[in-house]
Each structure stands twice: as C-alpha cells, then as structure tokens.
Design a protein around this motif. Sequence first.
Motif, PDB file in Angstrom:
ATOM      1  N   PRO A 135      31.101  55.499  49.948  1.00  0.00           N
ATOM      2  CA  PRO A 135      32.649  55.515  49.476  1.00  0.00           C
ATOM      3  C   PRO A 135      32.845  55.215  48.055  1.00  0.00           C
ATOM      4  O   PRO A 135      31.761  54.609  47.374  1.00  0.00           O
ATOM      5  CB  PRO A 135      33.313  54.657  50.473  1.00  0.00           C
ATOM      6  N   LYS A 136      33.826  55.309  47.459  1.00  0.00           N
ATOM      7  CA  LYS A 136      34.343  55.150  46.277  1.00  0.00           C
ATOM      8  C   LYS A 136      34.000  53.743  45.723  1.00  0.00           C
ATOM      9  O   LYS A 136      34.412  52.640  46.503  1.00  0.00           O
ATOM     10  CB  LYS A 136      35.628  55.462  45.662  1.00  0.00           C
ATOM     11  N   PRO A 137      32.985  53.492  44.644  1.00  0.00           N
ATOM     12  CA  PRO A 137      32.642  52.083  44.555  1.00  0.00           C
ATOM     13  C   PRO A 137      33.937  51.127  43.736  1.00  0.00           C
ATOM     14  O   PRO A 137      34.544  51.662  43.268  1.00  0.00           O
ATOM     15  CB  PRO A 137      31.309  51.939  43.597  1.00  0.00           C
ATOM     16  N   ARG A 138      33.744  49.859  43.904  1.00  0.00           N
ATOM     17  CA  ARG A 138      34.794  48.967  43.463  1.00  0.00           C
ATOM     18  C   ARG A 138      34.287  48.381  42.011  1.00  0.00           C
ATOM     19  O   ARG A 138      32.996  48.020  42.162  1.00  0.00           O
ATOM     20  CB  ARG A 138      35.111  47.635  44.498  1.00  0.00           C
ATOM     21  N   ILE A 139      34.881  48.470  41.044  1.00  0.00           N
ATOM     22  CA  ILE A 139      34.693  47.847  39.751  1.00  0.00           C
ATOM     23  C   ILE A 139      35.097  46.477  39.478  1.00  0.00           C
ATOM     24  O   ILE A 139      36.150  46.287  39.848  1.00  0.00           O
ATOM     25  CB  ILE A 139      35.127  49.071  38.875  1.00  0.00           C
ATOM     26  N   SER A 140      34.165  45.687  38.973  1.00  0.00           N
ATOM     27  CA  SER A 140      34.736  44.227  38.670  1.00  0.00           C
ATOM     28  C   SER A 140      34.007  43.853  37.462  1.00  0.00           C
ATOM     29  O   SER A 140      32.696  44.272  37.138  1.00  0.00           O
ATOM     30  CB  SER A 140      34.187  43.330  39.899  1.00  0.00           C
ATOM     31  N   TRP A 141      34.546  43.118  36.517  1.00  0.00           N
ATOM     32  CA  TRP A 141      33.959  42.705  35.419  1.00  0.00           C
ATOM     33  C   TRP A 141      33.671  41.200  35.318  1.00  0.00           C
ATOM     34  O   TRP A 141      34.416  40.391  36.116  1.00  0.00           O
ATOM     35  CB  TRP A 141      35.072  42.914  34.287  1.00  0.00           C
ATOM     36  N   LEU A 142      32.672  41.031  34.564  1.00  0.00           N
ATOM     37  CA  LEU A 142      32.212  39.282  34.197  1.00  0.00           C
ATOM     38  C   LEU A 142      31.973  39.432  32.651  1.00  0.00           C
ATOM     39  O   LEU A 142      31.714  40.211  32.150  1.00  0.00           O
ATOM     40  CB  LEU A 142      30.973  39.000  34.974  1.00  0.00           C
ATOM     41  N   SER A 143      32.338  38.014  32.362  1.00  0.00           N
ATOM     42  CA  SER A 143      32.121  37.629  30.857  1.00  0.00           C
ATOM     43  C   SER A 143      31.275  36.643  30.886  1.00  0.00           C
ATOM     44  O   SER A 143      31.374  35.610  31.389  1.00  0.00           O
ATOM     45  CB  SER A 143      33.555  37.534  30.128  1.00  0.00           C
ATOM     46  N   ASN A 144      30.123  36.989  30.215  1.00  0.00           N
ATOM     47  CA  ASN A 144      28.982  36.051  29.986  1.00  0.00           C
ATOM     48  C   ASN A 144      28.551  35.419  31.583  1.00  0.00           C
ATOM     49  O   ASN A 144      28.083  34.331  31.531  1.00  0.00           O
ATOM     50  CB  ASN A 144      29.309  34.674  29.120  1.00  0.00           C
ATOM     51  N   GLY A 145      28.415  36.566  32.495  1.00  0.00           N
ATOM     52  CA  GLY A 145      28.101  35.852  33.727  1.00  0.00           C
ATOM     53  C   GLY A 145      29.004  35.283  34.691  1.00  0.00           C
ATOM     54  O   GLY A 145      28.827  34.949  35.777  1.00  0.00           O
ATOM     55  N   VAL A 146      30.360  35.172  34.133  1.00  0.00           N
ATOM     56  CA  VAL A 146      31.437  34.513  34.989  1.00  0.00           C
ATOM     57  C   VAL A 146      32.401  35.624  35.321  1.00  0.00           C
ATOM     58  O   VAL A 146      32.804  36.384  34.214  1.00  0.00           O
ATOM     59  CB  VAL A 146      32.208  33.352  34.193  1.00  0.00           C
ATOM     60  N   PRO A 147      32.915  35.508  36.492  1.00  0.00           N
ATOM     61  CA  PRO A 147      34.086  36.329  36.661  1.00  0.00           C
ATOM     62  C   PRO A 147      35.141  36.702  35.640  1.00  0.00           C
ATOM     63  O   PRO A 147      35.816  35.459  35.412  1.00  0.00           O
ATOM     64  CB  PRO A 147      34.584  35.939  38.273  1.00  0.00           C
ATOM     65  N   ILE A 148      35.611  37.742  35.348  1.00  0.00           N
ATOM     66  CA  ILE A 148      36.472  37.535  34.113  1.00  0.00           C
ATOM     67  C   ILE A 148      37.804  37.140  34.562  1.00  0.00           C
ATOM     68  O   ILE A 148      38.562  36.545  33.366  1.00  0.00           O
ATOM     69  CB  ILE A 148      36.706  39.033  33.552  1.00  0.00           C
ATOM     70  N   GLU A 149      38.008  36.932  35.704  1.00  0.00           N
ATOM     71  CA  GLU A 149      39.365  36.342  36.174  1.00  0.00           C
ATOM     72  C   GLU A 149      39.457  34.887  35.746  1.00  0.00           C
ATOM     73  O   GLU A 149      40.540  34.251  35.422  1.00  0.00           O
ATOM     74  CB  GLU A 149      39.951  36.660  37.424  1.00  0.00           C
TER      75      GLU A 149
END
Length: 1183
Positions: free
Chosen positions: A369-383
Amino acid sequence: MQLKIMPKKKRLSAGRAPLMLFLCQMISALEVPLDPKLLEDLVQPPTITQQSPKDYIIDPRENIVIQCEAKGKPPPSFSWTRNGTHFDIDKDPLVTMKPGSGTLTINIMSEGKAETYEGVYQCTARNERGAAISNNIVIRPSRSPLWTKEKLEPITLRNGQSLVLPCRPPVGLPPPIIFWMDNSFQRLPQSERVSQGLNGDLYFSNVLPEDTREDYICYARFNHTQTIQQKQPISVKVISAKSHRQRPPTFLTPDGNTSRKEELRGNVLSLECIAEGLPTPIIYWIKEDGTLPVNRTFYRNFKKTLQIVQVTEADSGNYQCIAKNSLGAIHHTISVTVKAAPYWIIAPQNLVLSPEEDGTLICRANGNPKPRISWLSNGVPIEIAPDDPSRKIDGDTIIFSKVQERSSAVYQCNASNEYGYLLANAFVNVLAEPPRILTSANTLYQVIANRPALLDCAFFGSPLPVIEWFKDAKGSALREDIYVLHENGTLEIPVAQKDSTGTYTCVARNKLGMAKNDVHLEIKDPTRIIKQPEYAVVQRGSTVSFECKVKHDHTLIPTVTWLKDHGELPNDGRFTVDKDYLVVADVNDDDGGTYTCVANTTLDNVSASAVLSVVAPTPTPAPIYDVPNPPFDLELTDQLDRSVQLSWTPGDDNNSPITKFIIEYEDAMHEPGLWHHQAEVPGTQTTAQLKLSPYVNYSFRVMAENNLGRSLPSEASEQYLTKAAEPDKNPTAVEGLGSEPDNLVITWKPLNGFESNGPGLQYKVSWRQKDGDDEWTSVVVANVSKYIVSGTPTFVPYLIKVQALNDAGFAPEPAAVMGHSGEDLPMVAPGNVHVNVVNSTLAEVHWDPVPLKSIRGHLQGYRIYYWKTQSSLTRNRRHIEKKILTFQGSKTHGMLPGLEPFSHYTLNVRVVNGKGEGPASPDKVFNTPEGVPSAPSSLKIVNPTLDSLTLEWEPPSHPNGILTEYTLKYQPINSTHELGPLVDLKIPANKTRWILKNLNISTRYKFYFYAQTAAGSGSQITEEAITTVDEGKLAMASRQVDIATQGWFIGLMCAVALLILILLIVCFIRRNKGGKYPVKEKEDAHADPEIQPMKEDDGTFGEYSDAEDHKPLKKGSRTPSDRTVKKEDSDDSLVDYGEGVNGQFNEDGSFIGQYSGKKEKEPAEGNESSEAPSPVNAMNSFV
C-alpha cells in the motif's frame, strides 16, 4: 538557490585531469566533497557514507562488525542506540569503536555469545551543523540446525505410479539450499519425469524400474556457515508390472484448481506446477487477459517453474499452468498479487543555500500500500524538534524561506508501509562563500576538427555563481549563438574548427567575489584512410596483400591494427604486417573472411575492410570461374489453396559451389511484369514448399548464387491461380481528421491487389463518438481511401474502424482508432500578457494559457505578432512590417530576438490550432534600451596640406541610441609599412567634420573612427590618407646627380684598381726571391731527388726551401686555434695571412684583415658573401 554541479558530458583526451564532480550520490543523499586543498574552510553537516545492511545476518563464529561511516566538517562524532535506547559502548569491554569512525567491533571470538548482541542498532553522526542517522540495522546470528532424527520406512510401488519423496529440511537462518544426491555424492539426474520442487521435495510423475535404489538422500547447505546437513537415506523399490494403465495428468503440487501467490515488487516471482500422469505430462504456462513479459520471463525445472524477474505491479493477474499428455489435460490458476515495499519517486537532495535564499526538500515515494511519509530533524521527529521560522512542512515537502545560518540541519525522510521502509538523510547547509573554480588550471584539451569540444569549469560558490567564458583575453564574453553554455559551467563548441584553437578563460562571479581559470584548446586534423584495402579473390596456396595508407595530424602518433572477422589475426607466421601492408602467404580456405584495418590515435579512430575469397587452384587446363548457369525444368506439384511445391534442375556451377537458390514470383493478375522475392533455400536443395496467398495468378522463377555472384533468372514456370478467400488483413494508417468544423474525414491506406484475396474488394467504415453512448454507424464503400462524415459537432473525439471485405467475406475485426471531427478557430485570446526586456535586442514575453475548451482544436502553439512602431531617437511614425514568432505546444513564454535597440515595439499574442489563429490579445507596448551604434556611414579625407588633413563623415545609419561622442584614432605608416604611435582623439557627437593639424609632411596616416552611445562603442571604419609634399625640396632633389654614373668617378676607380694590381705583382716577385740562399747554384748542380720541378697543374715550386715553410699547406696547419701567427713563421708570404678574400688593402697599399687558416677553395662565410662588389674586393678575389 539549490547548488548543483552536473558531471561533464565527455572526455576529450586520455591525458586530461578528471573533472571533480561537486555533488556525488552516496546512500541516498548528495554531499559536498571535503577536498582540503579546495574547500579548507567549508563547513558541512554530516553525511552517512557507509552502513551495514538493514537485515544483517552474522556468522556466530566471527566477531561482529557493524559499519557506520560518515563525512562532515568539522568531523562528526558518533553514538549508537540498541533496541531504541542509548548503547553505552564504554561499559561493554567486548565492544570497541573504530577511531574517526562509528564502526563497531564486538569481540565474541574471545568470549561472549552472538545471541547476546541480537537486536536493532542505529548509528548517529553529529557535528555543529546537524545529525545524520543510519537505517535500523537488525543483527541476527545465522543458524544451521541439525536434521531431526526419524526412521524412514522403505517405499515399494508399482511401475508407472507417481511418487513424492519429502525433504523437510530444518529451518535455518538464512534458509538452506536443497539438493538430492546419492551415497557417492553424485547428483541424482532430473528430467521432465523426475524433478525437485521449490520446497525441496523430489517428485516422480511416474516411476520406472531403474528408479529402484536405497540412497535417495536430501542435503541442506547453509551457505552462511558453510555447513551441509544430510537427511537419512530413503529406499525406493519399483516392482515391474506386465501392464500398467495409462492415465491423464493430475497435479502433485499445488493443490486444487486455484491458489494464491503474493510477491514484492522487484523480487523474482516463482510459480510452480508439478503433475503426475502416464505418459509423463508436459507443462505449459499462460497469463489470462495478457501476455507474459518479454525478456523477463524464464522457465526452470523443465518448464515446471515459471519465473518473472524484476516483478512489477503490472505483473499482477491470473496465471494458468496446463499439464497435458496424450490422454487429456488439466489446468491450475494461480492468482498473483504484487505488493511493493516503499521505493523512491523523488529522494530528498542536499541543499546548499546562501543567507536569505529559499529552497525545498522533496521526499516522494510509492509502494503498495501507499507509504506514509514522516520527517525528522537531526534524528528527532520534526513535531518535537526545535522550531525554525524559516521552515514550513507541507506533506512530503519542506519549504524554506529566507534561511539563516542557524537553519543548517540534517533532515531525515522516512517512507514506510507494512512491507518495509526507506530512510534518507538530506542536509540544509547555509553558506556564504565566494566563487571557487575546481577545474585544474591550464588544462589542455585536444579535439578532432569538426567534432564537439567541451571545456570544463567545475565551480562552487554560495550564492550560485554566474559563469562567463572569454577567449584569448578578449573583452567580450562568448555568446550562445556560437557556443553552448551548460549549467555546470562547461563551454561546448558544437563544431570545433581550426580557428577554435586558443586559450579560454572561465570567470565565476557572485556577490561575494570572482574567480577565473584558463584552459587551452588544440584542434587536430582527423585521421583518414586514404588508401583502403580492396576486395580480393585468390587461389589456395598463393599470396595476397592488403594496403592501408593512413593520413593523420602530424602531432598525433597513429597505431594501425589489422583484424580478421572482427577478431585478432591468427597467430601464424604466414601473416606479416609491413608498414602499410598486410601480407598473407600460402593462403588456405580458413584465411577467407573480412580483413579490417583500424587506425587509432589518442583522439579518434577510423577503419576500412575488405573481403578475401579463397577459391580452388586453377587446374590444367584452367577452369572458368563464373556465376552459375540458370536453373531449368521448373515444375509445380502438390498444388493446394495456400501452398505449392516447386522443383527445378540446377545449372552448371562453373567451378564455384552453389550456396543458395533464390525464388521469385510474378502476380500476372495484379502486377504483371514485376517480380518479387518469395524464398531462399540452401544450394543443396532443389525443391521448395512455397506459401501462397489467395486470388493470385502466380508464376515462379529461380536464380542460383555462388561466391562469385548470382545467375541469370530461369525461365518462368507455368502459371497457377489460387482460389479467392476473405481478406487476411485490414487497411492500415486509419485516421480521422476534420476538414471543416462540422465534418469528419476518415482516410486509410487501401489494400493492394495482392492483399485483396479475391474480387469485389470493399471497405466497411464505422464510427461513433468516443465519450457518448451512441451505437456504431457503418457504411460500406467501394475500393477508395476516404469517406467524409457530415454534420458532426466541432472537434469531438470519435472511435473509427475500417474493415476490408470482398466477395468471399470479411477480414478480421479491426481495432478502433481515435480521431477528431473538424476544428474551428479558437474563441479566446491569451490573457495577462507581459513583457520582460532582457537587453537591447532581446525581450521575453509571458502569457496565461487559454482554456482548453476554447481552443476548439488541436493546440498547435501560441503566435506572437510584434512590430516596431517608432524609434526612440527619430520618433517617426512610419509603419513597419509585422514580424511573427510561433511557439509550439503549450508554452506560456517565449523570447523575441533580433530587436532594434532604443525603439518602441507593440505586440499581441494569439493561440493557434489546426484551423488557424484565435483573436489577438490587447496590444502590449514596450521599449528597448540603448545599444552600441553601427559604424559611421562614411569617412572621407579632403583638403590635404603639408601638415593637416580634413576629415568628413556621415553619422551611423543605425545609432541605436543617443550618440555621446566620436573617437578618432590615427597613426603614421612609414615606407616599410610599419605603424607609428597611436593618437586617440575624442570629438563631440554633433560634429561631422574635423581638421587635424601639426601632421608630418608627406606622411601616410591610418585612421580608425567609431561612434559611441551610453551602451558602449560601435563598429569602426578605417581610412588612409597622405599629407602633401614640399615642392621646393622636391625640385632640389631632382637636381641631384647620381655620382656613380659620372665619368670622372669611373676613371678614378679604374686608376685605383690598376695601382693595386701593380702593388700585388711587386709583392709576388719579392716573395719568390725571399726563399733563396748563397749556395743555390751548387745545389742546382747536384739536384736532390726530393726537389721536384714546378708543376704546371698546381703551381708549386721546385726550389730548395725550408720543408715546413714550403710544403703544400694543409687545412689549419699554419694558424693556431687562437687565430694568431707565430713569430718564427715566415712573414713575407701572403699565404701566412690567409686567403685573399679575407684580407684587404688600404688605399696606401698597407694590408689589413684577420689572419685565417681557411683553404683557398672554401666559400666566404658570414657577412663576406653579402659585401657590395667594390673594386678593392674584386682585386682581392682575383688574387
């Protein structure tokens, strides 16, 4: 600004330094190279360059090495997590980290167990600019368990029964490789009857008595630990039966009529069907509603296994295996679903930005299925990462606006679904760096004439520098009308000529500075073969030679190589290469073939080939070698509707064997007199089964061919008319295009008479609207190629079919093609037209596209009408002819070249379809800035005087702006055409006449004259003129008399010559007397035999004299190396002073000149040969 340095397009010579690629791909990110010589002070966030695989199976007998390498400036520090928590390597004595690296080594060979260190590991590389992380690395030790012990009962069965021998290997990590062998470690033979399945079991479709044995052994090989496990031997006994019943196929595997299979994209899809039956079934594979992919489909295990490599989502569907023997068939359907772990559509790329610039990071992946995209900044979740006001997240994109140095970081994109994940690091590095050129200075490029030349200029800078090229230190940059300037800084000369040779300078500029670099280009003449090897036919045992003469650039050294049949020459002493020739001695049949001469230089290569044919030696009497005689006695037999057998008798082969026969046919009904190729058969065959078409009146003829050529055609066979049948094919090139807004013109390429297959050829034309629910409308037309449908809506898509038919029936159902009804003119004009003036001769126009529905036809493009309404200088209102530029397709901008500087222009834009133009947009007015003027229209020099000249001129015909001044440069030219000093003079722009004063009398001057505007200097015009001559001095010069022509001077010279002659005679007499002494008479009476009388031929003397003084002179014998004369030598002989041409006399008779030891017959050297022939020199030469 996104910095990207593209790789160079081509290497131009082997000796040039390689171009450093500024951005290179490692893992899934781009990095800036950390070359200390070039980028010593450049900081860079960390980049992971090497890491262990995600699923890392280790050998438990060896130390565990988990790789993690990274680059950055300053060098990054490393840390690890294990199973999601910090892994403190300092507390575990078995774990060490490689210095300057993040690679871990776990020493389990000395103590410890591999199972202790199973888990999920992740590496982090960090410096002051950010942190990059590795994939999750799952560490698992390999396992090769023993086979469970079991008691296997012997198997007894009757001849013809089916059998499955189970293997059931132990579960290992990774899974083992299965194979069957006997006690002697010999693999058991496999066939369509006996084969191993994918699960390792051994399947017998039916057993034979020879299958009886007691050592059927299944082996499992665990590659990771290099171990092999063995199952207990299985005993099989086959009892022979007098009669065994045959049976249709049934499947041993898989079970049932249907099954399901799921595979991941990119893997190998393996489908298996194994059947039993008697006789042994054959397996066939098909894909329902589709075809098996070409080049990716393979059959294994005697077609019992179907494999599709690099499987994609398009390979999903139902696959059917069919088992068939003489008693019946059975099929099994496998429903295949292809899922996909995430894969990149666009992986995020490193960004190098300068302060206040904008940029984006894009992370786009696909999967099923369609993959989910998530972002991290310097190894930490961007949230939960620290907030950055320059950063905005929009799904799979991060948008950066007006970045600052604190915006530097490493971002991680994670794309995941249930089948896997992708992790990519991409850094944002905010730098302010002046330009740097990375290409080596003074690189030499050598290129063959008339080929492209590419000069590299790899660069770096932030902001992105602007690149310009200059040639031979000239002031103007090279422009793109002749050169191609690539984004990576490379300068391309599409067709390099001799005058392209020179030094090219690359200049990189940004707001922080400038850098430049020189490279050199040499253009070489191409290598050519001016004398090529020629085709040769020789007899066995003779000698043949091939010539290959090469012409090349004198600075390049060619190497000439000979090939036979595109391979190396045989290693045989009969083949010799001598300069321009290849010689083959004692030729045999194996020497026949193609010989190729290849001339190579470091820059190019050329080749030429010739064929050598070897024939039998000429017998006595010499046979005639020729093409074969024509075949004869043609006969047609086995005459069927679609085939006939043709037989013939060969003609004489004329001592060269016939290699093949060529059969041609004539269709006397449709194309009388035209012969077409039908078939070819080997030269040993005298019959051919020919395939025929319906409704053709055939005649056949045959030609024979040998190595020397083709025979004349045979006589034609009898005619054979085949029966009519329905057409086999439909017309081709079916199209639907409207000629008017309310019609549809359907055209096609009709069948020819040969393809009609029978009389009464017609066409059934069918059509319906593509997007409607209408039924097909059909009409049958005669043998034409066009039909017009009237009353159609404007520009509507239609489905069209054209089917052939004749008196015997219809052709197969044709495929539908799409066409369109007629077009009408567009209804809407482009909007939002605006103009950006680039320079004085170039403007860029932008517009908004019109709605597609308003085009009412196929969009051809947009057309710009533009015209000059007036000049900014003259302000005249004369209308000038409009110019038109068309931009194809859906472009919404275009460039207007060739504008006149300093002018007012008006333009409008119209959309164009196949019918014509739409309405024009509102007129848009724009002005072009000033440009450099043309040369002055004329330059005349009038009223020359002794020291002045008057210049008159006409202003430039194209001032291209407001003239600010004229520049006059002039310099004198002397009688040897040498130029004197250059004088530079500025003249007001309102002048058309100027007087130059204080010039030299009777002197030629060269003038250079050009105008200037605020944009710069224009083209110059040159002229030459001479000031007048002083008439008084000219008259005085005419009265001067040439003294050399006066009689008194000639007499004086004659007297001087006579005086010199008398002096020389006196000196000659005194010399002869100076060598005698008082006892001369006595010695004359008793002549010594060594004393020789004077020889008439060489002028030597016979008097008794000093042997040293009067022997014939040898070269250099009288003069030492320092060119001085010794005191004891005779000082009254002219010979002691040298040759007459080297010595001279003053007018009083005294001798002057250098002493010399040259022979009398040696020519004068140095400047003596260029002296004027004065009387004194003439006398010296006489002596």
